[in-house]
Design a protein around this motif. Structure first.
Motif, short mmCIF file in Angstrom:
data_model
loop_
_atom_site.label_atom_id
_atom_site.label_comp_id
_atom_site.label_asym_id
_atom_site.label_seq_id
_atom_site.Cartn_x
_atom_site.Cartn_y
_atom_site.Cartn_z
N ARG A 102 2.42 1.71 -3.41
CA ARG A 102 1.46 2.06 -4.58
C ARG A 102 1.24 3.52 -4.31
O ARG A 102 1.01 4.35 -5.14
CB ARG A 102 0.05 1.19 -4.44
N THR A 103 1.13 4.09 -2.94
CA THR A 103 0.84 5.40 -2.71
C THR A 103 1.94 6.20 -3.21
O THR A 103 1.64 7.28 -3.77
CB THR A 103 0.41 5.44 -1.32
N ILE B 259 0.76 -1.27 -0.06
CA ILE B 259 -0.06 0.04 -0.04
C ILE B 259 0.85 1.30 0.17
O ILE B 259 0.61 2.29 -0.71
CB ILE B 259 -1.10 -0.09 1.11
N LEU C 121 -4.83 -0.11 -5.38
CA LEU C 121 -4.86 0.30 -3.73
C LEU C 121 -6.03 -0.17 -3.18
O LEU C 121 -5.86 -0.46 -2.09
CB LEU C 121 -4.37 1.81 -4.07
N HIS D 270 -3.42 2.16 -10.55
CA HIS D 270 -3.00 2.40 -9.40
C HIS D 270 -3.96 2.25 -8.05
O HIS D 270 -3.93 1.88 -7.05
CB HIS D 270 -1.84 3.45 -9.21
N LEU D 271 -4.93 3.27 -8.52
CA LEU D 271 -6.25 3.39 -7.36
C LEU D 271 -6.79 2.36 -7.18
O LEU D 271 -7.20 1.96 -6.03
CB LEU D 271 -6.98 4.91 -7.77
#
Length: 176
Positions: free
Chosen positions: A44-45, A41, A82, A78-79
């Motif tokens: 990815r953020t 996480i 996530l 990506h979102l």
């Protein structure tokens, strides 16, 4: 940039391994999976923020729509990943809570090692250790004091012998 962390034996971080789901997992392995998920996480953020930092602001400059669509697609992917990771983390969290539901909760005061219910025993033990150390120190100081006195006496004797030898040598020199 570093490669994305892996959550298992070569399994990419967005998928939950079927082998792990089939067998019974203990709480420790769930915590490890949760830790790896949190690392994914965070990774990815960081990638999302990197993409947002590289995007241009609409300040009147012509912007290619294909580049914009490409970056927007990457951002949406990506979102989506996530949100999958957050769902996975929620499942791991729920499973850990379910596994730990039967355990007796331990108060945090009992987990702190320097707080004891039986403080008098600890104080007595500390006091006796301090007393022993103090006695040993006192004995060492007394021995040092006696040693200094003996050294002083030996120095006086050596001075007296030196003076006596000097006087004897003077008398022998006067004779000859």
């Amino acid at each position: 940039m570093a490669t994305p962390p892996m959550s298992g034996a070569g399994v990419p971080s967005g998928t939950f391994p079927v082998q792990q789901a089939a067998r019974e997992v203990n709480t420790a392995s769930l915590c490890r999976i949760g830790q790896e998920t949190v690392q994914d996480i965070v990774f990815r953020t960081m990638e999302i923020f990197q993409l947002l930092r590289n995007m241009q602001l609409p300040n009147g400059v012509t912007y290619h729509s294909s580049t914009h669509q490409d970056r927007l697609g990457k951002l949406q992917e990506h979102l989506r990943q996530l949100s999958v990771l957050f769902r996975k983390l929620r499942l791991v969290y729920d499973k850990c809570n379910e596994n730990c539901a039967g355990l007796d909760p331990v108060s945090t005061d009992q987990l702190i090692p320097y707080i004891e219910e039986d403080g008098s025993k600890h104080d007595d033990r500390t006091t006796s250790q301090f007393r022993l150390a103090s006695d040993e120190r006192r004995e060492v100081l007394e021995v040092n004091k006696k040693l200094k006195q003996k050294n002083q006496q030996l120095k006086q004797i050596m001075d007296q012998l030196r003076n006596l030898i000097w006087e004897i040598n003077s008398m022998l020199a006067m004779r000859s």
